[in-house]
Design an enzyme around this catalytic site. Structure first.
Site, PDB file in Angstrom:
ATOM      1  N   ARG A  50       8.693   3.116   0.163  1.00  0.00           N
ATOM      2  CA  ARG A  50       7.383   3.455  -0.407  1.00  0.00           C
ATOM      3  C   ARG A  50       6.567   4.161   0.673  1.00  0.00           C
ATOM      4  NH1 ARG A  50       5.004   1.216   3.111  1.00  0.00           N
ATOM      5  NH2 ARG A  50       3.080   2.031   2.217  1.00  0.00           N
ATOM      6  N   GLY A  51       5.392   4.675   0.256  1.00  0.00           N
ATOM      7  CA  GLY A  51       4.601   5.515   1.167  1.00  0.00           C
ATOM      8  C   GLY A  51       4.996   6.952   0.891  1.00  0.00           C
ATOM      9  N   ALA A  52       3.960   7.811   0.721  1.00  0.00           N
ATOM     10  CA  ALA A  52       4.213   9.167   0.219  1.00  0.00           C
ATOM     11  C   ALA A  52       5.270   9.945   1.015  1.00  0.00           C
ATOM     12  CB  ALA A  52       2.890   9.929   0.139  1.00  0.00           C
ATOM     13  N   ARG A  93       8.285   8.017  -9.286  1.00  0.00           N
ATOM     14  CA  ARG A  93       6.874   7.627  -9.083  1.00  0.00           C
ATOM     15  C   ARG A  93       6.009   8.887  -9.249  1.00  0.00           C
ATOM     16  NH1 ARG A  93       5.274   3.585  -4.378  1.00  0.00           N
ATOM     17  NH2 ARG A  93       3.532   3.210  -5.803  1.00  0.00           N
ATOM     18  N   GLN A 195       0.581  -4.451   0.977  1.00  0.00           N
ATOM     19  CA  GLN A 195       1.152  -3.568   2.010  1.00  0.00           C
ATOM     20  C   GLN A 195       0.510  -3.816   3.371  1.00  0.00           C
ATOM     21  OE1 GLN A 195       0.333  -2.588  -1.074  1.00  0.00           O
ATOM     22  NE2 GLN A 195       1.570  -0.885  -1.779  1.00  0.00           N
ATOM     23  N   ASP A 236      -1.807   9.882  -0.738  1.00  0.00           N
ATOM     24  CA  ASP A 236      -0.650  10.164  -1.598  1.00  0.00           C
ATOM     25  C   ASP A 236      -0.708  11.566  -2.179  1.00  0.00           C
ATOM     26  OD1 ASP A 236      -0.793   7.073  -1.568  1.00  0.00           O
ATOM     27  OD2 ASP A 236       1.219   7.634  -2.245  1.00  0.00           O
ATOM     28  N   ASN A 246      -5.296   7.779  -2.853  1.00  0.00           N
ATOM     29  CA  ASN A 246      -4.608   6.859  -1.938  1.00  0.00           C
ATOM     30  C   ASN A 246      -4.622   5.473  -2.580  1.00  0.00           C
ATOM     31  OD1 ASN A 246      -3.287   6.373   0.625  1.00  0.00           O
ATOM     32  ND2 ASN A 246      -5.076   5.190   1.198  1.00  0.00           N
ATOM     33  N   LYS A 247      -4.035   4.518  -1.887  1.00  0.00           N
ATOM     34  CA  LYS A 247      -3.884   3.162  -2.415  1.00  0.00           C
ATOM     35  C   LYS A 247      -5.177   2.616  -3.008  1.00  0.00           C
ATOM     36  CE  LYS A 247      -0.967   1.286  -2.710  1.00  0.00           C
ATOM     37  NZ  LYS A 247      -0.223   1.289  -3.979  1.00  0.00           N
TER      38      LYS A 247
HETATM   39  O1  MRU Z   1       2.329   2.195  -3.416  1.00  0.00           O
HETATM   40  P1  MRU Z   1       2.669   2.648  -2.023  1.00  0.00           P
HETATM   41  O2  MRU Z   1       2.892   1.518  -1.085  1.00  0.00           O
HETATM   42  O3  MRU Z   1       3.764   3.676  -2.006  1.00  0.00           O
HETATM   43  O4  MRU Z   1       1.327   3.375  -1.559  1.00  0.00           O
HETATM   44  C1  MRU Z   1       1.268   3.908  -0.272  1.00  0.00           C
HETATM   45  C2  MRU Z   1      -0.060   4.440   0.071  1.00  0.00           C
HETATM   46  O5  MRU Z   1      -0.976   4.486  -0.724  1.00  0.00           O
HETATM   47  C3  MRU Z   1      -0.208   5.043   1.446  1.00  0.00           C
HETATM   48  O6  MRU Z   1      -1.490   4.846   1.938  1.00  0.00           O
HETATM   49  C4  MRU Z   1       0.079   6.544   1.355  1.00  0.00           C
HETATM   50  O7  MRU Z   1       1.298   6.785   0.705  1.00  0.00           O
HETATM   51  C5  MRU Z   1       0.108   7.183   2.682  1.00  0.00           C
HETATM   52  S1  MRU Z   1       1.558   6.705   3.575  1.00  0.00           S
HETATM   53  C6  MRU Z   1       1.627   7.570   5.015  1.00  0.00           C
END
Ligand code: MRU
Length: 340
Positions: A50-52, A93, A195, A236, A246-247
């Protein structure tokens, strides 16, 4: 050993993709090997990875796996056949634009290939991975310039080595600032998937960074005490006008920051900018299963709303730090130099 060697969310090992299963952290450090794009798409959907940026890199490696399989099945039609896997990956996703960015880069490579696609596509995926790591190091240095060693920072979600090709975006800036003397680092737990509590705290602890965890709901009170000078987050998807998805919870933090005179820094590679999205309204926001939020006792009896991301309007953001440079007070005009 720095975090780049210590923490590897993904790695290409002997013709397979190795992923650290992020659902199991921090209790267990468990790795799984993948040799099909279908499995990688499922790993992205279920958030093993996970994470963009990490999602984009995983998809690039998945396309290498798909091409190898399709070419073995039919050396003539693999370029058409692989579209099935590309679609599957694209559906894993919706919000992180790095996924679609990586698929498009790999698709452009696919169109050029004559003969066995394995090595050229693997080279491209490895390059995407390496470039991301380099971008993170660069952003780490650029962002840290703005932070005084006497200040305090709060980061949300996990935008670290686990979420990227290594080092991290927001956590890259934190790592770089810590190496220059920053001492006060807070991480918010990031409900409902935790997270922050599970992943960011794990990363920083492994790195020897003395971070303090807070409940998401404690952020305003912490700011009120004057302990925080910067909110530092990843992204994201960033729209052309600088609105940032973002999250979930990032938007609340940005509003709190405005009220308390705290600055907001967004750290993301330019692969996270979607120039086709004029503003945040156009960014698709993933809604995840109610079960991530709802106690099983209430299944079928009570409903839950579980958006995974929110959009912070550009006017609540002080800086967007990218590998191509820093944008102060983002808007349609100030974002333009990043297009070049
Ligand atoms: O749902 P996730 O854990 O994939 O969400 C991740 C985030 O929102 C991060 O802040 C974002 O992807 C930046 S990661 C460098």
């Amino acid at each position: 050993m720095d975090s780049t060697e210590q923490i590897k969310a993904l790695e290409w090992v002997e013709g397979k993709l190795k992923l650290l299963d992020q659902r199991k952290l921090p209790e267990r450090e468990e790795y799984n090997l993948f040799d099909s794009a279908e499995e990688v798409a499922e790993a992205i959907r279920t958030m093993q990875v996970r994470g963009a940026p990490a999602i984009g890199i995983a998809a690039a490696y998945a396309i290498v796996l798909a091409a190898r399989k399709q070419y073995q099945t039919s050396a003539k039609n693999w370029q058409q056949a692989i579209e099935v896997e590309l679609t599957l990956l694209a559906e894993s996703r919706p919000t992180a634009v790095n996924l679609f960015w990586a698929i498009e880069l790999m698709r452009a490579e696919i169109c050029k290939i004559e003969g066995d696609p394995y090595q050229p596509l693997l080279n491209k995926a490895l390059q995407i991975h390496k470039d991301d790591l380099q971008a993170n190091k660069k952003m780490g240095a650029l962002g840290a310039v703005y932070i005084k060693s006497t200040e305090g920072v709060l980061t949300h979600c996990n935008a670290g080595a686990l979420a990227t090709g290594g080092y991290g975006t927001a956590l890259g800036v934190v790592r770089s600032a810590v190496s220059k003397g920053l001492k006060v680092v807070y991480a918010s737990e990031t409900r409902p998937w935790m997270q922050g509590a599970r992943l960011t705290v794990w990363e920083l602890y492994k790195d020897g960074v003395n971070a303090t965890l807070i409940a998401d709901s404690a952020a305003s009170w912490l700011m009120k005490q004057g302990k925080i000078h910067w909110v530092i987050v990843g992204a994201d998807r960033i729209a052309a006008n600088g609105d940032v998805a973002n999250k979930i919870g990032t938007y609340s933090l940005a509003i709190l920051a405005k009220h308390h005179g705290v600055k907001v820094m967004v750290v993301a590679p330019t692969s996270t900018i979607d120039w086709d999205c004029p503003d945040g309204e156009a960014i698709p926001i993933e809604e995840r299963d109610q079960s991530e939020l709802l106690n099983p006792v209430y299944k079928g009896k009570v409903s839950a709303w579980n958006p995974s991301f929110d959009v912070t309007p550009a006017d609540l953001i002080d800086l967007i730090v990218t590998e191509k440079g820093v944008v102060e007070r983002p808007d349609n005009k100030t974002m333009q130099p990043l297009r070049l």
